[in-house]
Design a protein around this motif. Structure first.
Motif, PDB file in Angstrom:
ATOM      1  N   ALA A 235       2.259   2.153  -3.829  1.00 13.62           N
ATOM      2  CA  ALA A 235       1.432   2.575  -4.530  1.00 13.62           C
ATOM      3  C   ALA A 235       0.643   3.995  -3.906  1.00 13.62           C
ATOM      4  O   ALA A 235       0.696   4.284  -4.856  1.00 13.62           O
ATOM      5  CB  ALA A 235      -0.261   1.824  -4.175  1.00 13.62           C
ATOM      6  N   SER A 236       0.999   4.497  -2.908  1.00  6.60           N
ATOM      7  CA  SER A 236       0.826   5.920  -2.521  1.00  6.60           C
ATOM      8  C   SER A 236       1.937   6.316  -3.135  1.00  6.60           C
ATOM      9  O   SER A 236       2.411   7.507  -3.319  1.00  6.60           O
ATOM     10  CB  SER A 236       1.491   5.944  -0.797  1.00  6.60           C
ATOM     11  OG  SER A 236       2.666   5.483  -0.436  1.00  6.60           O
TER      12      SER A 236
ATOM     13  N   ALA B 189       3.735   5.145  -5.870  1.00  3.41           N
ATOM     14  CA  ALA B 189       3.410   5.754  -7.390  1.00  3.41           C
ATOM     15  C   ALA B 189       2.677   6.351  -8.397  1.00  3.41           C
ATOM     16  O   ALA B 189       2.234   5.866  -9.611  1.00  3.41           O
ATOM     17  CB  ALA B 189       3.284   3.902  -7.691  1.00  3.41           C
ATOM     18  N   ARG B 190       1.617   7.305  -7.279  1.00  2.00           N
ATOM     19  CA  ARG B 190       0.539   8.278  -8.165  1.00  2.00           C
ATOM     20  C   ARG B 190       0.940   9.120  -9.381  1.00  2.00           C
ATOM     21  O   ARG B 190       0.503   9.433  -9.997  1.00  2.00           O
ATOM     22  CB  ARG B 190       0.359   8.863  -7.068  1.00  2.00           C
ATOM     23  CG  ARG B 190      -0.642   7.632  -5.730  1.00  2.00           C
ATOM     24  CD  ARG B 190      -1.535   7.889  -6.538  1.00  2.00           C
ATOM     25  NE  ARG B 190      -1.868   6.290  -4.728  1.00  2.00           N
ATOM     26  CZ  ARG B 190      -2.831   5.360  -5.503  1.00  2.00           C
ATOM     27  NH1 ARG B 190      -3.159   4.601  -6.272  1.00  2.00           N
ATOM     28  NH2 ARG B 190      -3.073   4.855  -4.022  1.00  2.00           N
ATOM     29  N   ASN B 191       2.339   8.959  -9.010  1.00  5.99           N
ATOM     30  CA  ASN B 191       2.941   9.715 -10.147  1.00  5.99           C
ATOM     31  C   ASN B 191       3.081   9.497 -11.553  1.00  5.99           C
ATOM     32  O   ASN B 191       4.315   9.945 -12.723  1.00  5.99           O
ATOM     33  CB  ASN B 191       4.315  10.935  -9.724  1.00  5.99           C
ATOM     34  CG  ASN B 191       3.646  11.694  -8.764  1.00  5.99           C
ATOM     35  OD1 ASN B 191       2.396  12.565  -8.801  1.00  5.99           O
ATOM     36  ND2 ASN B 191       4.523  13.096  -8.196  1.00  5.99           N
TER      37      ASN B 191
ATOM     38  N   ASP C 168      10.121  14.263  -3.162  1.00  4.06           N
ATOM     39  CA  ASP C 168       8.051  14.547  -3.312  1.00  4.06           C
ATOM     40  C   ASP C 168       7.638  14.833  -2.280  1.00  4.06           C
ATOM     41  O   ASP C 168       6.044  16.192  -1.532  1.00  4.06           O
ATOM     42  CB  ASP C 168       8.090  12.744  -3.000  1.00  4.06           C
ATOM     43  CG  ASP C 168       6.669  12.374  -3.695  1.00  4.06           C
ATOM     44  OD1 ASP C 168       5.923  13.298  -4.111  1.00  4.06           O
ATOM     45  OD2 ASP C 168       5.826  11.487  -2.913  1.00  4.06           O
TER      46      ASP C 168
ATOM     47  N   VAL D 178      -1.465   7.330   3.713  1.00  4.66           N
ATOM     48  CA  VAL D 178      -2.246   8.144   3.414  1.00  4.66           C
ATOM     49  C   VAL D 178      -2.747   9.167   4.381  1.00  4.66           C
ATOM     50  O   VAL D 178      -3.119  10.480   3.400  1.00  4.66           O
ATOM     51  CB  VAL D 178      -3.590   7.760   2.091  1.00  4.66           C
ATOM     52  CG1 VAL D 178      -3.385   6.976   1.063  1.00  4.66           C
ATOM     53  CG2 VAL D 178      -4.590   7.500   3.284  1.00  4.66           C
TER      54      VAL D 178
ATOM     55  N   LYS E   4       0.992  -1.508   0.133  1.00  5.38           N
ATOM     56  CA  LYS E   4      -0.343  -0.026  -0.202  1.00  5.38           C
ATOM     57  C   LYS E   4       0.585   0.980  -0.302  1.00  5.38           C
ATOM     58  O   LYS E   4       0.689   2.302  -0.729  1.00  5.38           O
ATOM     59  CB  LYS E   4      -1.221  -0.078   1.021  1.00  5.38           C
ATOM     60  CG  LYS E   4      -2.103  -0.746   0.946  1.00  5.38           C
ATOM     61  CD  LYS E   4      -2.912  -1.218   2.226  1.00  5.38           C
ATOM     62  CE  LYS E   4      -4.270  -2.107   2.479  1.00  5.38           C
ATOM     63  NZ  LYS E   4      -4.868  -1.954   3.335  1.00  5.38           N
TER      64      LYS E   4
ATOM     65  N   LEU F  49      -5.168  -0.943  -5.481  1.00  3.79           N
ATOM     66  CA  LEU F  49      -4.317  -0.166  -5.240  1.00  3.79           C
ATOM     67  C   LEU F  49      -4.296   1.399  -6.546  1.00  3.79           C
ATOM     68  O   LEU F  49      -3.663   2.168  -7.119  1.00  3.79           O
ATOM     69  CB  LEU F  49      -3.296  -1.136  -5.681  1.00  3.79           C
ATOM     70  CG  LEU F  49      -3.159  -1.665  -4.459  1.00  3.79           C
ATOM     71  CD1 LEU F  49      -1.339  -3.015  -4.286  1.00  3.79           C
ATOM     72  CD2 LEU F  49      -2.694  -1.402  -3.296  1.00  3.79           C
ATOM     73  N   ALA F  50      -5.680   0.531  -7.680  1.00  2.00           N
ATOM     74  CA  ALA F  50      -5.923   1.688  -8.628  1.00  2.00           C
ATOM     75  C   ALA F  50      -3.949   2.127  -9.349  1.00  2.00           C
ATOM     76  O   ALA F  50      -3.433   3.624 -10.423  1.00  2.00           O
ATOM     77  CB  ALA F  50      -6.246   2.966  -7.875  1.00  2.00           C
ATOM     78  N   LEU F  51      -3.102   0.928  -9.907  1.00  4.16           N
ATOM     79  CA  LEU F  51      -2.307   1.299 -10.252  1.00  4.16           C
ATOM     80  C   LEU F  51      -2.510   0.663 -11.636  1.00  4.16           C
ATOM     81  O   LEU F  51      -1.572   0.817 -12.893  1.00  4.16           O
ATOM     82  CB  LEU F  51      -0.931   0.919  -9.875  1.00  4.16           C
ATOM     83  CG  LEU F  51      -1.066   0.904  -8.277  1.00  4.16           C
ATOM     84  CD1 LEU F  51       0.619   0.648  -8.466  1.00  4.16           C
ATOM     85  CD2 LEU F  51      -0.532   2.951  -9.316  1.00  4.16           C
TER      86      LEU F  51
ATOM     87  N   ARG G  86       0.535  -0.742 -14.182  1.00  7.35           N
ATOM     88  CA  ARG G  86       1.458  -0.398 -13.495  1.00  7.35           C
ATOM     89  C   ARG G  86       1.887  -1.564 -12.617  1.00  7.35           C
ATOM     90  O   ARG G  86       2.928  -1.365 -11.571  1.00  7.35           O
ATOM     91  CB  ARG G  86       1.130   0.851 -13.197  1.00  7.35           C
ATOM     92  CG  ARG G  86       1.966   1.887 -14.411  1.00  7.35           C
ATOM     93  CD  ARG G  86       2.242   3.467 -14.392  1.00  7.35           C
ATOM     94  NE  ARG G  86       0.820   3.972 -13.103  1.00  7.35           N
ATOM     95  CZ  ARG G  86       0.572   4.443 -12.542  1.00  7.35           C
ATOM     96  NH1 ARG G  86       1.449   4.214 -11.402  1.00  7.35           N
ATOM     97  NH2 ARG G  86      -0.918   4.466 -12.157  1.00  7.35           N
TER      98      ARG G  86
END
Length: 272
Positions: free
Chosen positions: A24-25, A27-29, A179, A150, A21, A82-84, A87
């Motif tokens: 994934a946070s 990797a948002r970019n 970041d 998050v 998790k 995870l919404a990736l 990727r």
């Protein structure tokens, strides 16, 4: 952000879930995240194959395969959340677990993994973050079980003593620090650094990082002082060099690295 390729050591444990998790946070970019399930083989069976009945070997091998399948199922259950999209990747690798993870990590920007908690984890997928940090040659970010990536956490913190290990940790962590945008530089009272801290502050400023400096007292010990600072200030990550002395000496004497990893409740980025 200079982190585009993230490896997660995923063995299905709760701390590995937290690590995934966290990755994934980060990797948002647009970064890619690969979850690596490293698992050992049944060496006893292989070395004594002539003495182990075929049926017994089959049962043991199937049981091990079932465990690995269950871990992959847990990963797949997390995929949508995870919404990736494409990727996010998954792979299995067999061998000595720490060595497999260390070798694979060399082809990534950063390795993220959970704290060393062996309770309830199958012995064939147990990981040792401190050993991997020593062997991999890559920055290793260790995430505590249940850590909320998050949630709102204050600025990052970096332990600085001017040593080779702390310089490597600084270099390896710049992607994370850029970041975050803000960092507190921690030095220990009565322990002068080889170069003025002002030079480090200027270096961070040129990376568009807003830095402040705090001196901490080494009482009742550097590790406890760092743990207390993290508990009080809740930084988003603690950056530190690992094992300036030998790993054996750290284990035997109970070094700063081992104590911080065992007791801190925030992610720790180690570099060696």
């Amino acid at each position: 952000m200079s982190i585009y390729n993230i490896l997660v050591a995923f063995n299905g444990s709760e701390s590995a879930v937290s690590a995934l998790k966290y990755a994934a946070s980060l990797a948002r970019n647009g970064a890619h995240v690969t979850a690596l399930l490293a698992h050992s083989k049944h060496e006893v069976i292989e070395s004594r194959a002539a003495w182990v009945p075929a049926k017994a070997r089959e049962i043991i091998e199937q049981a091990n395969a079932d465990i690995l399948d269950e871990i992959e199922v847990r990963f797949e259950a997390m995929r949508d959340g995870l919404a990736l999209g494409d990727r996010l990747h998954f792979q299995r690798e067999a061998g000595r677990v720490d060595a497999v993870i260390s070798e694979c990590a060399r082809g990534y920007d950063i390795l993220i993994m959970g704290q060393d908690r062996s309770e309830g984890t199958d012995e064939h997928v147990i990981q040792h973050p401190d050993r991997i940090a020593l062997m991999s040659g890559r920055p290793v970010l260790i995430v505590p079980e249940g850590y909320d990536a998050v949630a709102r956490h204050e600025r990052a913190a970096i332990v600085w003593d001017g040593s080779r290990a702390s310089a490597r940790a600084l270099s390896d962590s710049l992607g994370v620090l850029e970041d975050q945008g803000e960092v507190t530089v921690l030095t220990v009272e009565d322990q002068p650094t080889p170069r003025p801290v002002l030079e480090l502050m200027q270096h961070l400023e040129r990376h568009q990082i807003n830095a402040s400096h705090k001196v901490i007292a080494p009482v009742p010990g550097i590790a406890r002082a760092l743990i207390a600072y993290c508990a009080e200030n809740d930084p988003c990550v603690l950056v530190m060099g690992a094992y300036e002395h030998s790993k054996f000496r750290e284990d035997f004497l109970g070094g700063v690295t081992a104590r911080v990893l065992k007791n801190t409740s925030i992610p720790v980025l180690l570099s060696h």
